[in-house]
Design an enzyme around this catalytic site. Structure first.
Site, PDB file in Angstrom:
ATOM      1  N   ASP A 178     142.910 -37.139 -25.489  1.00  0.00           N
ATOM      2  CA  ASP A 178     144.054 -36.625 -24.723  1.00  0.00           C
ATOM      3  C   ASP A 178     143.969 -37.065 -23.257  1.00  0.00           C
ATOM      4  O   ASP A 178     142.919 -37.529 -22.785  1.00  0.00           O
ATOM      5  CB  ASP A 178     144.027 -35.087 -24.819  1.00  0.00           C
ATOM      6  CG  ASP A 178     145.393 -34.452 -24.635  1.00  0.00           C
ATOM      7  OD1 ASP A 178     146.318 -35.149 -24.207  1.00  0.00           O
ATOM      8  OD2 ASP A 178     145.522 -33.245 -24.917  1.00  0.00           O
ATOM      9  N   ASP A 230     154.462 -33.378 -27.535  1.00  0.00           N
ATOM     10  CA  ASP A 230     154.067 -31.979 -27.736  1.00  0.00           C
ATOM     11  C   ASP A 230     155.187 -31.190 -28.387  1.00  0.00           C
ATOM     12  O   ASP A 230     155.010 -30.029 -28.733  1.00  0.00           O
ATOM     13  CB  ASP A 230     153.692 -31.337 -26.395  1.00  0.00           C
ATOM     14  CG  ASP A 230     152.247 -31.638 -26.044  1.00  0.00           C
ATOM     15  OD1 ASP A 230     151.494 -32.055 -26.949  1.00  0.00           O
ATOM     16  OD2 ASP A 230     151.864 -31.475 -24.875  1.00  0.00           O
TER      17      ASP A 230
HETATM   18  C1  DGJ Z   1     148.144 -31.748 -24.922  1.00  0.00           C
HETATM   19  C2  DGJ Z   1     148.248 -32.260 -26.329  1.00  0.00           C
HETATM   20  O1  DGJ Z   1     149.384 -33.030 -26.486  1.00  0.00           O
HETATM   21  C3  DGJ Z   1     148.215 -31.073 -27.289  1.00  0.00           C
HETATM   22  O2  DGJ Z   1     148.405 -31.515 -28.599  1.00  0.00           O
HETATM   23  C4  DGJ Z   1     146.908 -30.356 -27.131  1.00  0.00           C
HETATM   24  O3  DGJ Z   1     145.851 -31.190 -27.547  1.00  0.00           O
HETATM   25  C5  DGJ Z   1     146.732 -29.920 -25.686  1.00  0.00           C
HETATM   26  N1  DGJ Z   1     146.928 -31.005 -24.779  1.00  0.00           N
HETATM   27  C6  DGJ Z   1     145.359 -29.319 -25.464  1.00  0.00           C
HETATM   28  O4  DGJ Z   1     145.111 -29.046 -24.158  1.00  0.00           O
END
Ligand code: DGJ
Length: 743
Positions: free
Chosen positions: A479, A551
């Site tokens: 990430d 997301d």
């Molecule tokens: C952003 C990601 O896109 C999510 O899927 C998740 O992993 C969060 N960060 C965790 O902080």
């Protein structure tokens, strides 16, 4: 594939396209043509293509010796500003404050077969039968600068891959202020500019506008390609559609700051360019030093956006994504993020893993919150060691429990980030991207680590390595949740390197971490992610064959995100999860059926509290997973077709295998429409006309009917047809499974 006529004309051709350029009167390189294959050409054919008219009368001429010749008239291969062409150029070089008016003349060329895949930087690759690279060597003698233009052509694709190399042959250091990667000039402006733009939670929507005189551009200065604009641009002939019209795409093998722009001049000629964003960038080359640009993939299609998208998908799967993952089944993931957020223990996760296993899932991905003391998104980044309260027996014991369930294990990292309350920050405050004497912006309570510093990269790698070994890890979710502001590297200051090199060196540092990990653990499957889809680009795909696209996993929003993303990237790269309803991002209520029917296109996962499912929901999930497992190849690697133009109330898409024996088609209607006509069809253009297909094992029709008339849309509930209605209410979805009948 590469033909050179009279040492003057260069023809890169195969059965998919022709790309042509030549040496102009002034020894620079002029562009002639890119499009449908032209076959073998004689010198007479080629010289016919050369512009001879004096359209640009009134403009400045290149020199007094060359008569009416002006660069403004010509299409150029690597345009330079400031010498009889006033459009923006692809390259700017300075010595101190003085611009150089570059004049690169052809000195020779080289042809190389085979492009090996090496992990140091993202590059396309291919075997010697598949790829040829033509390198044209140019030199600006007075300024002692050598420029090499590389063009790769691949036997199985219409793509032309462009990249450049600059060498300072002189003693005086020069400064590159701009050096772009992908360039295409077109003789008219009869095109629409297409780009993939949006924001967090609504990434990569298709945007289009007609070209007019002037410049339009997209780009990023965030240190990453970004949620707002994707480093893919295209030009489509006006009035084109998903299935008609010529299209030229440009896609960038790069994950940092970029610019993509299209300029139309006063004669309605068009110049499209893509490359490293020249703002906040410059690069010094001392004597004998070299700078290489990232590659850009130029791609042509004569049959609309859909063909372009399939050509990109095939090209990326064969020449960018690691061979290991080509056509390889991806595991069905359970990800605990939206099920637990930070609130979990070893036992709770194990319970979810057991349920996931019973439902047919194959890989447990432990998301954010497993390390340091991270019970909210404000701390511990950079301390990549497990939280002893959450894992009292250690992360190794947890991994063992997961593996004993016969599940693979994945773990979330955010390698490029650090929290102010972490051990690494306390020990090395100068490892953070910031000027210590100045104000610094905050994002998610975290700082970005200075990946331009190789020591920082190595430190992060050593920490990750321990966890990978300890857990026998199969999968990483990588990430990256904040963008770079106040870019400044203490390391570069100490090395006496200009801060204007920071952004590029940062992203090379990111690639070097990928390289270290994949060299030592080549079987790891890495899923890219950046606060959702903030770094969905070919640079990341080179290392991670799949990416978390957004997301926002709401099924309705995903219809638009998926439509846009698949224009430039393969279905196999698009991680798709089934999440809770109401959805956590938009609060929309959709049925489990709708959510699954959208998510099965691409690598499938689940990201909701599966411990709280009803018996009926468990059954629905089990059935869909078993359907998915049966058809996984098709649903992740099949040829993807957009069947109803996105943007209306309905979306339909389908995947088909190579032999056209089997297809799966998804139909979606966002809002119910009262009293629809009884008979509505949508055309299926990709089936074999000579085959008959069973449709959902109930009825059958031949390929000609399905092509000319189409598939019948599902019957909608209309107040009276309770018995027959196949879809009802808002957010409808319907899956068709088509199988050729043995004859
Ligand atoms: C952003 C990601 O896109 C999510 O899927 C998740 O992993 C969060 N960060 C965790 O902080």
């Amino acid at each position: 594939m590469i033909e050179i006529v009279s040492e003057k004309y260069f023809h890169l051709m195969n059965e998919h396209s022709s790309y042509l350029f030549y040496i102009m009167e002034n020894q620079q390189l002029g562009h002639l043509y890119y499009g449908k294959p032209l076959g073998k050409l004689t010198e007479a054919d080629l010289s016919y293509l050369v512009e001879r008219t004096n359209k640009s009368a009134g403009t400045v001429k290149y020199s007094s010796e060359n008569g009416l010749f002006t660069l403004a008239d010509r299409q150029q291969e690597y345009p330079v500003y400031g010498s009889s062409d006033f459009k923006t150029g692809a390259i700017d070089i300075f010595i101190d404050e003085t611009p150089l008016y570059l004049d690169f003349k052809v000195k020779g060329y080289d042809i190389i077969n085979e492009k090996k895949r090496s992990l140091d930087r993202p590059r396309t690759y291919g075997t010697s039968e598949k790829v040829e690279t033509l390198s044209i060597l140019l030199e600006d003698e007075p300024h002692q600068i050598a420029l090499t233009l590389n063009y790769s052509i691949f036997e199985d694709s219409a793509a032309i891959v462009q990249s450049q190399r600059l060498e300072n042959l002189g003693k005086t250091p020069v400064k590159i202020q701009k050096m772009l990667s992908g360039i295409l000039e077109l003789p008219t402006a009869d095109y629409e500019f297409i780009h993939l733009s949006g924001a967090w939670l609504k990434e990569r929507h298709v945007k289009r506008r007609s070209l007019e005189q002037g410049t339009v551009s997209v780009g990023s200065l965030k240190g990453a390609s970004g949620h707002q604009h994707n480093p893919f641009i295209a030009l489509q002939a006006k009035n084109g559609s998903v299935t008609t019209g010529e299209v030229y795409g440009l896609n960038f093998l790069y994950s940092g700051n970029f610019t993509g722009q299209v300029e139309v001049d006063e004669w309605d000629k068009t110049r499209m360019m893509l490359g490293i964003n020249p703002e906040y960038f410059s690069w010094e080359l001392k004597e004998k030093e070299v700078f290489e640009t990232p590659e850009a993939v130029l791609l042509y299609s004569s049959n609309g956006l859909d063909e372009l998208s399939r050509r990109y998908a095939e090209f990326i799967e064969t020449h960018i994504i690691d061979k290991k993952w080509q056509k390889k089944e991806r595991p069905i993931v359970f990800n605990n993020w939206e099920a637990t957020y930070f609130d979990f223990t070893h036992e709770k996760l194990l319970g979810l893993a057991e349920t996931g296993k019973q439902l047919g899932m194959e890989c447990f991905v432990l998301d954010d919150g497993w390390f340091g003391k991270r019970n909210a998104d404000r701390g511990s980044l950079g301390d990549w060691w497990y939280d002893e309260e959450k894992f009292p027996n250690g992360i190794g014991a947890f991994a063992k429990d997961i593996h004993q369930l016969d599940l693979q294990l994945g773990i979330w990292f955010e390698p490029e980030m650090v929290s102010p309350d972490s051990g690494i920050y306390r020990e090395h405050p100068d490892w953070v991207v910031r000027h210590r004497g100045e104000r610094v912006s905050v994002g998610r309570g975290q700082y970005v680590l200075d990946f331009a510093n190789p020591k920082v990269v190595d430190h992060v790698y050593q920490q990750m390595r321990k966890i990978i070994v300890e857990t026998k890890l199969e999968y990483i979710k990588w990430d990256m949740n904040r963008n770079i502001t106040e870019a400044y590297s203490e390391y570069l200051r100490q090395q006496n390197i200009s801060q204007t090199e920071f952004f590029h060196r940062y992203i090379l540092g990111v690639y070097s971490l990928y390289e270290k990990i994949l060299t030592d653990f080549p079987d790891l499957l890495i899923e890219g992610c950046a606060g959702g889809g903030g770094r969905y680009d070919l640079g990341i795909l080179f290392y991670s064959p799949q990416i978390w696209p957004s997301d926002d996993s709401d099924a309705v929003e995903r219809l638009a995100i998926q439509t846009g993303t698949l224009l430039a990237y393969p279905l196999s790269s698009f991680s798709n999860h089934v999440s809770a309803s109401p959805n956590h991002q938009v609060d929309r209520v959709t049925s489990l059926t709708m959510r699954q029917n959208v998510a099965i296109f691409g690598p499938l996962g689940y990201e909701l509290d599966i411990s709280a499912l009803t018996t009926q929901e468990r059954k629905t999930i089990k059935e869909k997973i078993s359907f998915y497992k049966k058809h996984r190849q098709l649903l992740t690697q099949g040829s993807f077709y957009q069947l109803i133009e996105a943007g209306s109330n309905e979306v339909a898409w389908g995947v088909v295998d190579e032999a056209k024996e089997e297809a799966i088609i998804g139909f979606y209607r966002i809002l119910a429409k009262p009293n629809n006509p009884a008979l509505e069809y949508f055309k299926i253009p990709f089936l074999s006309e000579d085959k008959t297909y069973r449709i959902n094992e109930r009825e059958q029709a031949n390929g000609r009917i399905l092509k000319q008339l189409g598939l019948r849309k599902p019957y909608q509930f209309n107040g009276a047809n309770h018995e027959q209605a196949q879809v009802t209410g808002d957010f409808q979805s319907y899956i068709y499974h088509l199988q050729a009948v043995e004859e």
